[in-house]
Design an enzyme around this catalytic site. Sequence first.
Site, PDB file in Angstrom:
ATOM      1  N   MET A  79      -5.496  -8.029   7.510  1.00 27.25           N
ATOM      2  CA  MET A  79      -5.016  -7.178   8.604  1.00 27.25           C
ATOM      3  C   MET A  79      -5.894  -5.952   8.728  1.00 27.25           C
ATOM      4  SD  MET A  79      -0.928  -7.738   8.464  1.00 27.25           S
ATOM      5  CE  MET A  79      -0.817  -6.958   6.881  1.00 27.25           C
TER       6      MET A  79
ATOM      7  N   GLU B  46      10.118 -46.729 -11.661  1.00 30.63           N
ATOM      8  CA  GLU B  46       9.133 -46.525 -10.598  1.00 30.63           C
ATOM      9  C   GLU B  46       9.408 -47.334  -9.347  1.00 30.63           C
ATOM     10  OE1 GLU B  46       5.213 -47.618 -12.032  1.00 30.63           O
ATOM     11  OE2 GLU B  46       6.046 -49.108 -13.376  1.00 30.63           O
TER      12      GLU B  46
ATOM     13  N   ARG C 251       1.955 -48.384 -22.453  1.00 26.08           N
ATOM     14  CA  ARG C 251       2.499 -49.214 -21.383  1.00 26.08           C
ATOM     15  C   ARG C 251       1.878 -50.601 -21.438  1.00 26.08           C
ATOM     16  NH1 ARG C 251       1.501 -47.312 -15.318  1.00 26.08           N
ATOM     17  NH2 ARG C 251      -0.552 -48.174 -15.715  1.00 26.08           N
TER      18      ARG C 251
ATOM     19  N   TYR D 125      10.525 -34.496 -21.075  1.00 23.11           N
ATOM     20  CA  TYR D 125       9.080 -34.297 -21.159  1.00 23.11           C
ATOM     21  C   TYR D 125       8.381 -34.660 -19.856  1.00 23.11           C
ATOM     22  CZ  TYR D 125       8.325 -39.356 -21.605  1.00 23.11           C
ATOM     23  OH  TYR D 125       8.274 -40.701 -21.384  1.00 23.11           O
TER      24      TYR D 125
ATOM     25  N   LYS E  16       0.831  -1.202   0.000  1.00 25.51           N
ATOM     26  CA  LYS E  16       0.000   0.000   0.000  1.00 25.51           C
ATOM     27  C   LYS E  16       0.869   1.256   0.000  1.00 25.51           C
ATOM     28  CE  LYS E  16      -3.522  -0.349   2.679  1.00 25.51           C
ATOM     29  NZ  LYS E  16      -4.764  -0.667   1.981  1.00 25.51           N
TER      30      LYS E  16
ATOM     31  N   GLY F 244       7.711 -43.142 -13.095  1.00 25.56           N
ATOM     32  CA  GLY F 244       6.368 -43.297 -12.537  1.00 25.56           C
ATOM     33  C   GLY F 244       6.449 -42.785 -11.116  1.00 25.56           C
ATOM     34  N   THR F 245       6.246 -41.479 -10.964  1.00 24.79           N
ATOM     35  CA  THR F 245       6.532 -40.887  -9.651  1.00 24.79           C
ATOM     36  C   THR F 245       5.490 -41.267  -8.600  1.00 24.79           C
ATOM     37  OG1 THR F 245       5.531 -38.848 -10.432  1.00 24.79           O
ATOM     38  CG2 THR F 245       7.924 -38.983 -10.492  1.00 24.79           C
TER      39      THR F 245
ATOM     40  N   GLY G 129      -7.754  -8.005   3.403  1.00 21.52           N
ATOM     41  CA  GLY G 129      -8.719  -8.287   4.462  1.00 21.52           C
ATOM     42  C   GLY G 129      -8.139  -9.030   5.637  1.00 21.52           C
TER      43      GLY G 129
ATOM     44  N   SER H 170      10.661 -43.432 -18.350  1.00 25.53           N
ATOM     45  CA  SER H 170       9.556 -42.599 -17.909  1.00 25.53           C
ATOM     46  C   SER H 170       9.377 -42.824 -16.404  1.00 25.53           C
ATOM     47  CB  SER H 170       8.288 -42.973 -18.669  1.00 25.53           C
ATOM     48  OG  SER H 170       7.226 -42.167 -18.223  1.00 25.53           O
TER      49      SER H 170
ATOM     50  N   ASP I 119       4.333 -44.454  -7.980  1.00 28.24           N
ATOM     51  CA  ASP I 119       4.872 -45.637  -7.326  1.00 28.24           C
ATOM     52  C   ASP I 119       6.228 -45.335  -6.709  1.00 28.24           C
ATOM     53  OD1 ASP I 119       2.666 -47.013  -7.942  1.00 28.24           O
ATOM     54  OD2 ASP I 119       3.646 -48.621  -9.035  1.00 28.24           O
TER      55      ASP I 119
ATOM     56  N   ARG J  89      -3.336  -0.871  -6.861  1.00 32.18           N
ATOM     57  CA  ARG J  89      -2.609  -2.151  -6.815  1.00 32.18           C
ATOM     58  C   ARG J  89      -2.995  -2.966  -8.040  1.00 32.18           C
ATOM     59  NH1 ARG J  89      -6.099  -4.591  -1.720  1.00 32.18           N
ATOM     60  NH2 ARG J  89      -8.111  -4.452  -2.749  1.00 32.18           N
TER      61      ARG J  89
ATOM     62  N   ARG K 240      -2.444 -46.311 -20.659  1.00 35.21           N
ATOM     63  CA  ARG K 240      -2.562 -47.472 -19.769  1.00 35.21           C
ATOM     64  C   ARG K 240      -3.427 -48.506 -20.450  1.00 35.21           C
ATOM     65  NH1 ARG K 240      -3.501 -42.900 -16.356  1.00 35.21           N
ATOM     66  NH2 ARG K 240      -1.973 -42.718 -14.671  1.00 35.21           N
TER      67      ARG K 240
ATOM     68  N   CYS L 215       5.642 -39.672 -16.088  1.00 38.16           N
ATOM     69  CA  CYS L 215       4.237 -39.858 -16.442  1.00 38.16           C
ATOM     70  C   CYS L 215       3.365 -40.052 -15.209  1.00 38.16           C
ATOM     71  CB  CYS L 215       4.062 -40.997 -17.440  1.00 38.16           C
ATOM     72  SG  CYS L 215       4.456 -42.610 -16.773  1.00 38.16           S
TER      73      CYS L 215
ATOM     74  N   ARG M  15      -3.264   2.335   8.223  1.00 36.78           N
ATOM     75  CA  ARG M  15      -3.582   1.110   7.467  1.00 36.78           C
ATOM     76  C   ARG M  15      -2.372   0.183   7.427  1.00 36.78           C
ATOM     77  NH1 ARG M  15      -6.732   4.737   3.771  1.00 36.78           N
ATOM     78  NH2 ARG M  15      -8.707   3.700   3.354  1.00 36.78           N
TER      79      ARG M  15
ATOM     80  N   HIS N 220      -8.118 -43.987  -6.129  1.00 37.95           N
ATOM     81  CA  HIS N 220      -8.450 -44.479  -7.470  1.00 37.95           C
ATOM     82  C   HIS N 220      -9.426 -43.543  -8.172  1.00 37.95           C
ATOM     83  CE1 HIS N 220     -10.783 -46.946 -10.361  1.00 37.95           C
ATOM     84  NE2 HIS N 220      -9.585 -47.452 -10.630  1.00 37.95           N
TER      85      HIS N 220
END
Lengths: 856, 856
Positions: free
Chosen positions: A107, A732, A604, A838, A21, A753-754, A105, A751, A756, A326, A548, A818, A96, A444
């Site tokens: 403070m 994975e 896959r 990728y 401000k 498989g983050t 809002g 690839s 698992d 602002r 899949r 992936c 202020r 799931h």
Amino acid sequence: MKFVYLFSEATGFSRDLLGGKGFGLVEMTSMGLPVPPGFVITTEACKNYYENGQKLSEELKNQILDAISRLEKITKKKFYKDGEQCDLWPLFLSARSGAKISMPGMMDTILNIGVTRESLEFVSNETGDSDFSHSIYLRFLQMFSDVYAKISKEEISSLYDKSGSFEDKVKKIKEIYKSKTGFHFPENPYDQLLLAVEAVFKSWNNPRAIYYRKMNNISEDSGTAVTIQMMVFGNYKENSGTGVAFTRNPTTGEKHIFGEYLMNAQGEDVVAGIRTPSRIDNLKVEMPGVYGQFVEYAKKLENHFNDMQDMEFTIEKGKLYILQTRNGKRSPAASVKIAMNLLKEGKISELDAIDMVSEKQIQSLLHPYFKKDSLKNAKIIAKGLPASPGAAVGKVVFDAKEASECFNNGEKVVLVRNETSAEDIEGMSVSEGILTVHGGMTSHAAVVARGMGKCCVSGCEEISIFGESFCCRNFKVNKGDYISIDGSLGNVYLGEVELDSFEFSKDFSEFLEISEKLGGIKVMANADNPESVGIAIKMGAKGVGLCRTEHMFFGKDRINFMREMIIAQNSDDRKKALSKLFEFQKNDFYNMFISAKGKPVTIRLLDPPLHEFLPKSEDEVDQISKDLKVDKKIILSVSDSLKEFNPMMGHRGCRLLISYPEIAEMQVRAIILASIESSRKMNLKVIPEIMVPLVGDLREIRFLKEIIRKSAEKVMNENQFEIDYKIGTMIEVPRAALVADKIAKEVDFFSFGTNDLTQMTFGFSRDDAQKFLKDYYENKIYDFDPFSAVDETGVGELMKIAVKLGRYANPSLKIGVCGEHAGDPKSVRFFKSLGLDYVSCSPFRVPVSLLASAKK
Amino acid sequence: MKFVYLFSEATGFSRDLLGGKGFGLVEMTSMGLPVPPGFVITTEACKNYYENGQKLSEELKNQILDAISRLEKITKKKFYKDGEQCDLWPLFLSARSGAKISMPGMMDTILNIGVTRESLEFVSNETGDSDFSHSIYLRFLQMFSDVYAKISKEEISSLYDKSGSFEDKVKKIKEIYKSKTGFHFPENPYDQLLLAVEAVFKSWNNPRAIYYRKMNNISEDSGTAVTIQMMVFGNYKENSGTGVAFTRNPTTGEKHIFGEYLMNAQGEDVVAGIRTPSRIDNLKVEMPGVYGQFVEYAKKLENHFNDMQDMEFTIEKGKLYILQTRNGKRSPAASVKIAMNLLKEGKISELDAIDMVSEKQIQSLLHPYFKKDSLKNAKIIAKGLPASPGAAVGKVVFDAKEASECFNNGEKVVLVRNETSAEDIEGMSVSEGILTVHGGMTSHAAVVARGMGKCCVSGCEEISIFGESFCCRNFKVNKGDYISIDGSLGNVYLGEVELDSFEFSKDFSEFLEISEKLGGIKVMANADNPESVGIAIKMGAKGVGLCRTEHMFFGKDRINFMREMIIAQNSDDRKKALSKLFEFQKNDFYNMFISAKGKPVTIRLLDPPLHEFLPKSEDEVDQISKDLKVDKKIILSVSDSLKEFNPMMGHRGCRLLISYPEIAEMQVRAIILASIESSRKMNLKVIPEIMVPLVGDLREIRFLKEIIRKSAEKVMNENQFEIDYKIGTMIEVPRAALVADKIAKEVDFFSFGTNDLTQMTFGFSRDDAQKFLKDYYENKIYDFDPFSAVDETGVGELMKIAVKLGRYANPSLKIGVCGEHAGDPKSVRFFKSLGLDYVSCSPFRVPVSLLASAKK
């Protein structure tokens, strides 16, 4: 140390020091805009206050007093002590808060500081309008009580008689103050001002501010500044008023002044909604001079800040003051339009345009949403987790099969289940939305729904399903009743709420193109049917990073062949069932390749444990025994032999393919033949990428590579057509990352498989973890769900090891992700920093990931 | 290249080149012992044979012919061609295989090469004993047919008339040979010899030899040598005979000549068991001169080879020949005794003594075993996996509770179950042995049984349990029938087989001391009751490296308090139940500390998911509902809420303790108070080590460390007694290894839980993996079970990372292993190579690990 600066002294100082401000006011002052004079107490003073055991230092107090006296000179008004006789017009001040990053809002603000019995009388006499002066004082008393002593407006209004006299009201408020705090109301404006400054400093640490900072990742250390500014009064005489306006339309992004104002009103009256404000266009008619000035200032400000501005202004006796500016909040649609317009107007760079739109905005753009007006009358009957964004309306059904039947009858349904499993896929795909009682953001239901771009509310533990109805909050909802669910908020509404949806605009397409150019990491999509592939490509995906294949086996027309295959007692019977599945697979792949129009498609091979395909209930077993003409005992015994203690760590992925190479052979045959046929059809070379899941050892991939090679060669020879297929592995299981050099020599791509990889690196399953993760958040052990944003420290370290080893052993290795994380902005930036080629996410996440990758 | 050496030419050549048999003969020749002259065809010749497309090179043939002619000169005998007239006594030759590492019985031998029609007649005439000459020829014909043409002795005996004339027999054998091979029997001894050499070379690659090499980790490349040696005949006239003897007793290890002989017999007749041989002591009476010579030679040989020798000898017309010497096979008990005696006699070094005993021998020493004689009449009714070594006899029971009841009645039982779970622990602990239908070498039953030092056969899929009996191989065994099981072989016997057990000898203790000294890595034991601690220390353990506290909660007297704790609906009720458990825990720890006599004891806080403690069957639920006076519905609902999709990756370990810190507080209180009381009792300072399981993040251990600290301080203050307790973590989820530097700063020690670390690194659970691991072995994807021997490539890499990071961040960090692998020799050596401070294994594995660590 200097803690206090007049607006005119602080030109060029940072937003960090002045707060948002104060910074705006200083900038506007230096631009020559009509800003009521004032000064800033810096964020350093706030830090000093906390370091000083939450006391204002003498030094700071002196600087404030000095600033007031300088302000008196500039304004030619006087800030009176209590009891002091008035000769000049009194100086009223506002105090202020203003942190570096706006916390709207969160403070506190106190207006009209400086009223004394004497100055009140002076103003009454000078203006001849005691109502005006009384309202000034009452507003001050209320705000001070609220901010400094935490006595809410509601509390005050409930205790005093609104129709009483001014004197009665003042007396009553001060009595309430005394009884609540144990102290007399401070009568001296100098005391009031210092207490107000302290109140603002304290408000930095009120619970909602702390919560807001946590939610928005704002540092706890930065502190707030306080701006003290001469009051101007929009409620002073007829030519006064106050308003709020944007330089562009914050809903649509169109380029025109957009705002509202109220004549004879002060500050927050516009926002408070007690009186209905006028549209800013009316001001053009009512006060054309002032309007003209305002438009000019607005333009100046936008050009200065290079962004759409949200401004507050007050007109006092015909004179326009700008009280605040602002960067304006805007709707998702507007954010894209404004960014693209500013870019085209040459005001900002491409990178600025990217920064001007958040990933959340992009995401909320892509899904249907409820019309705001319609929501006003909607009744929330339960809240769950916002598992997959968007909104859906439909009749309640409790069974996936029934969902399909309704769909075939042209009815729209919302599928309500305790939880979903693989066999519900078809029912989910035809439902408008999915509501589950159990399961978290990565259950799931949530994962599949996001993949389908379908709205889902999961973990809605408030509701209980009994047979053909569910109950929650004293409501009973029967099968066939309408509900509406909001997967972005987790809300469940009774009845039908009206929907709206986004049109894929030119601006949006151009915005994605810029994101892609700046991002430098390819964004692919997870898709397993031609429709999803089409959506993915429309969304900007460069191909399919994960198809899949198991989802293809759940269709009503094919699940029984899959079961035949599983129940088969020998390799011959298994091959017979597989040959039936082959036709389906081949057609599926063919249609996907056609839909992908030559873009790469990564397929896959079969991943889940076989028991997922078998019936669970006794009735189903009976039915299948009849359908397949197989003794029930055999089905039960196969089912029994496939049971696993920890299915997540069981007989699945490449392990399954090693035990049943016939499955891999069939799938490869289908992939290659579909590639050949679609290549011929489109007259271009389809390049399928065959991906082996769950590999953890060199010899696993060697074994399967041999099978893939042989099957592919065979089909290509039979058809006299060469396909340049690729072979890759998922990374994975942690071991795959640790032996990545050995695996990399055998394959064209990795690839990650983050999902698992996260489960196994942490050693907890995402389904089970939800039970204890809440204790982890509560005890500040985890800051975030590692299934939502990738754990850079642990899982990330394994990824680094795999990338390093993989690229070292095979410099031409392509590496991507992936898992679910590929659609999370923070994670995408981390993956980019690892040098991945990728990411592959749900189709509706593609624009989000594109944007995320383009941001710094 | 020279491929052929006379024995007298090859002194000092290596065993690699000469093969074991040839090496022994050359050495003995050079020592002046009476060895029938001969020559060695080297292992290089074998390699040359395979490189040459499995043909003897001309060069080799020439060298062989040359060696024969030199042998003729030395022996003053002649190796005749077919049809050649005889003037000198004929030279008969043996051709024997001999690889670098002995592969007893795996490869082939042909005796009596060199018989022609003419030489046969010559010998008949010279000796006047045509039976002798006939038997020489018949034996040759049989052996040649067997070895060269794979026509087995049995096949020949079944086809020809044993009572026929010599001429008839010869004719018949040659006919069989012709009809089987399509070729005439080779009549020329020179041809026979070369074919015999080829047959020996070929036998290197017969299936059983390949299998033997694989089982014993012998290189495929080394090849076999062939020794060609002049025949001497123990069946020639009355003063002839043949025998086998050891320089020490191979069963007990005592120092005296031990062996057997037969007069008038050739070669293998002693071993074949057709006639009963005499004990060697009789030779002292029968032929005192020969016996005296033999004893002298035996002594010479043992001194030369510095190990107990296994010798073959032949006496021909009163003249003693030594035909072979090699290091003798011996019983486990003898191996220790002989090693220690040789060490004390100053013949070998400590390291030699260590190398003289295998880990398998040590292991089989430590458990009860069946008496050999008793086994002869025992009926094997099923075979399972040798899950925990030893032998057990008892009545069959199918229920853990019943096992306890029988035990209380003084009956010995074998517990037979489909599989075991945590609630069977008490029943298992009172059974003599455990037999399970399902589960591998690392199933619950196997792991717990090994921990208890109790015999177990697991995965015995041949048997099927029906109610109160089981069936297998047409046998039905009822509850109460006796069976005997051998956990070292996996055998199940019907009825009672007589048991024998090892006495802990002075030699054995001294042997372990040497192992410990040379090993340089501390060996601790996994134990969770005072008895096990006592055994562990007797076995040489330096303390307890893992006390699993959950086993303490399964006792009949406490399980219900545990259940009360779990079912508790609020923290107060939970604390009430915990306070009851506290007393039990404190006493358990107290008794363990007393039993450990001041040696360190590492106690792991509660690890398994809570649902393991709840009843499974409806009957049990009813019973508990009554016992605890808790509504059945509550029990079922708690039980339901605790269900997990993947229990291995669920709410357990430190996650449980974070959700229920009261449990950790109670356990720490019990540990510290027990430490104080036992310290006072023994007047020495007990040092407990408190271990937190399943940690994967810095903040998990920080949170729990704070709780441990506070609880410990409180008890110490209350009792005015300082305990120098330590805090450590398990490293068992991959993430822990990756962030080990962060964790290490907070703790005193790490203990790798390589079971779980293996599961999560590979991404498969040990229970589920057994289903597909067989496919992996079959397809040569894995060489071994990663739950039996640690995976050095993957899991080992994670361990290296953790050790490096951990020691870097905290140089005084103590690091060990407490998983099952700590009892596997190969793994122990790997852990030592990582620089770990200790391994902790089952008590009965301690000597094995000690020995393993001492070996190179």
